[in-house]
Design an enzyme around this catalytic site. Structure first.
Site, mmCIF file in Angstrom:
data_model
loop_
_atom_site.group_PDB
_atom_site.id
_atom_site.type_symbol
_atom_site.label_atom_id
_atom_site.label_comp_id
_atom_site.label_asym_id
_atom_site.label_seq_id
_atom_site.Cartn_x
_atom_site.Cartn_y
_atom_site.Cartn_z
ATOM 1 N N TYR A 46 0.750 -1.212 -0.023
ATOM 2 C CA TYR A 46 -0.019 0.060 -0.092
ATOM 3 C C TYR A 46 0.922 1.374 -0.020
ATOM 4 O O TYR A 46 1.842 1.400 0.786
ATOM 5 C CB TYR A 46 -0.877 0.021 1.347
ATOM 6 C CG TYR A 46 -1.605 1.312 1.541
ATOM 7 C CD1 TYR A 46 -3.007 1.368 0.962
ATOM 8 C CD2 TYR A 46 -1.117 2.630 2.100
ATOM 9 C CE1 TYR A 46 -3.736 2.590 1.220
ATOM 10 C CE2 TYR A 46 -1.872 3.719 2.237
ATOM 11 C CZ TYR A 46 -3.039 3.763 1.785
ATOM 12 O OH TYR A 46 -3.951 4.669 1.828
ATOM 13 N N GLU A 100 -3.798 7.416 -3.999
ATOM 14 C CA GLU A 100 -3.517 6.070 -3.136
ATOM 15 C C GLU A 100 -3.495 5.070 -3.974
ATOM 16 O O GLU A 100 -4.276 4.867 -4.809
ATOM 17 C CB GLU A 100 -5.002 6.083 -2.329
ATOM 18 C CG GLU A 100 -4.791 5.099 -1.267
ATOM 19 C CD GLU A 100 -6.074 4.948 -0.536
ATOM 20 O OE1 GLU A 100 -7.162 5.097 -1.049
ATOM 21 O OE2 GLU A 100 -6.011 4.790 0.816
#
Ligand code: GDP
Ligand code: MN
Length: 396
Positions: A118, A206
Site C-alpha cells: 500500500y 492512493e
C-alpha cells in the site's frame, strides 16, 4: 477533483511511474478490441476487467474480474458495464458503471510470490508537509490494518521546500522489506510517484496495491487520484477529466452559477456569507438539535437574484425542513439583503414550503429586521445568534 482509475494511471504514466497498462472501453466491442491491442502491446494473454466508478472496494463488490480469453473479456465486460456496483464506499444503492478499464494481467499465472503493498501520498495538514504513507499490508482493507495493526503502517514526511530526499525513498523500500533489484525499483517508483504528485498538483494519490512481481518489477495496479481544484488553472489539459455524472448534481449546478455549495445529509438548509461564518452556523444548527443539509457561502453580493438561486438550490434537497439564513452585513448592508430575501420569496411563491429563519447582523440590522417582520411572509427574523438557534429548534 476526483479521477477515475484509468485517468489517474494516465497521469502517473506521464510522469514515468510504472503502471499496469490498460485501455478504457464503453461497450463490449471496445473491450474486446482493447484486450486484443493490449495483447499486441504487452504480450499478455489474460486481462482484468475493472469497473470505473469514483469509489474503492470494487474488487469486493464484483467490479474487478479476471478474463482468461477474449470471449471472457466480452461476457465479463458485458456483465459489468451497466451494472449497479455496490461497494463499501458507494451509497447504499451503488453506482452505475458506464466504463470499464481493460488491463493487462500483471499477476503472472503460477506466480507464487506476488506481493501487494500500500502506498499513498497526501498532505499532512497538521505539519504542513507532504507525507508518503505505506505498508506491507497492501491489497486489502487499509482501514482495517490501521485499526488492528497500526504498527504496520509507516510514514515518511517530506518538507515541500526540500522535496523528496534520496534517503527517504530508500527508507520506504527498506521498511517494505525489499532488497536487490526490487529495492532499486521501489526507490525509482517512489521517486517518480512523488514527482507526479507535485507535478500534477494532486492532493491525494492512493495506490493500493503496488505490486512486486516475482521478477522484481514494481507496478501501480490501482490509482485513486484527487487533484487540487485550486491548481487546475495550471493544468488546462486536465479540465476535461472531470466526470460530472459522478458528482452531486446540485453541487455541479451551484458551481456553474458561481456559488460555493457542498451537500451534506442533515435537515436544515443554510445560506451564509463567508466560509468562517458558514462553519459557525453549522455548529449552531447542530447545537439547536438539527443537522446542516449543506454548506453554502453566497459571497458578498446577496441580492434578490442570488438569494433566489440559493433558495432554489437548497430546496432541491427533499430532506430540508427549515432554512437558516445567517448574514453578516459588513460591506453589504443588511437592509439590502433583507430586501433581496423578501423579493426572492415573493418571486418564488409556493416553491418555498419550509419555514425560513433569517438572522442579519451588522450595518442596518434593525432596519432589515423591520423590513422582514413587516413583509407578512412566513419568515422569522432575529438579530442575535442564540435567538436564531432557538427559532430553528422550534421549526424542526
Ligand atoms: P479496488 O477493489 O477498487 O481497490 O480495485 P483494485 O484495482 O485494487 O483491484 C482489486 C483487486 O483485483 C486487486 O487487489 C488485485 O488483487 C486484483 N487485480 C488487479 N489487477 C489484477 C491483475 O492484473 N491480475 C490479477 N490476477 N488480479 C488483479
Ligand atoms: Mn485498490
Amino acid at each position: 477533483m476526483n479521477l477515475h482509475e484509468y485517468q489517474g494511471k494516465e497521469i502517473l504514466a506521464s510522469f514515468g511511474v510504472a503502471t499496469q497498462k490498460g485501455i478504457v472501453a464503453q461497450n463490449t466491442d471496445e473491450a474486446v478490441a482493447a484486450a486484443a491491442q493490449l495483447t499486441k502491446d504487452t504480450g499478455t494473454s489474460w486481462h482484468v476487467v475493472k469497473a470505473q466508478i469514483h469509489a474503492g472496494g470494487r474488487g469486493k463488490g464484483g467490479g474487478v474480474k479476471l478474463a482468461k480469453s477474449l470471449e471472457e473479456v466480452k461476457t465479463i465486460s458485458g456483465d459489468i458495464i451497466g451494472m449497479q456496483l455496490i461497494t463499501p464506499q458507494t451509497p447504499p444503492q451503488g453506482k452505475k458503471v458506464s466504463k470499464v478499464l481493460i488491463a493487462e494481467d500483471v499477476y503472472y499465472p503460477g506466480d507464487s510470490e506476488p506481493k501487494e503493498f500500500y502506498v499513498s501520498v497526501l498532505l499532512n495538514r497538521a505539519t504542513g508537509k507532504n507525507m508518503i504513507m505505506y505498508s506491507t499490508e497492501g491489497g486489502m482493507d487499509i482501514e482495517a490494518v490501521a485499526e488492528k495493526t497500526p504498527e504496520l503502517i509507516f510514514t515518511e514526511e517530506i518538507d515541500p521546500g526540500h522535496g523528496l530526499q534520496g534517503f527517504q525513498a530508500r527508507n520506504v523500500a527498506f521498511n517494505l522489506g525489499l532488497s536487490g533489484l526490487a529495492f532499486k525499483e521501489m526507490v525509482k517508483f517512489i521517486t517518480a510517484l512523488y514527482n507526479a504528485y507535485i507535478g500534477a498538483d494532486a492532493s491525494l494519490f492512493e495506490i493500493n496495491p503496488v505490486l512486486k512481481t516475482s521478477d522484481d518489477k514494481i507496478i501501480a495496479v490501482d490509482a485513486k487520484v484527487t487533484l487540487d481544484d485550486n491548481a487546475l488553472f495550471r493544468h488546462k489539459d486536465y479540465a476535461d477529466l472531470r466526470d460530472l455524472t459522478e458528482e452531486n448534481p446540485t453541487e455541479v449546478e451551484a458551481r456553474e452559477v458561481g456559488l460555493n455549495y457542498v451537500a451534506l445529509d442533515g435537515n436544515v438548509g443554510c445560506m451564509v456569507n463567508g466560509a468562517g461564518l458558514a462553519m459557525a452556523t453549522m455548529d449552531l444548527i447542530k447545537q439547536s438539535g438539527g443537522a446542516p443539509a449543506n454548506f453554502l457561502d453566497v459571497g458578498g453580493t446577496a441580492d434578490a437574484a442570488r438569494v433566489e438561486t440559493a433558495f432554489r438550490l437548497i430546496l432541491k434537497d427533499p430532506q430540508v425542513a427549515a432554512i437558516l439564513v445567517n448574514i453578516f452585513g459588513g460591506i453589504v448592508r443588511c437592509d439590502r439583503v433583507a430586501q433581496g430575501i423578501v423579493d426572492a420569496y415573493k418571486n418564488m411563491g409556493d416553491a418555498i414550503n419550509v419555514p425560513i429563519i433569517v438572522r442579519l447582523q451588522g450595518t442596518n440590522a434593525d432596519i432589515a429586521k423591520k423590513l422582514i417582520d413587516d413583509s407578512g411572509l412566513n419568515v422569522l427574523s432575529a438579530i442575535a445568534f442564540e435567538e436564531a438557534a432557538k427559532m430553528v429548534q422550534e421549526a424542526l
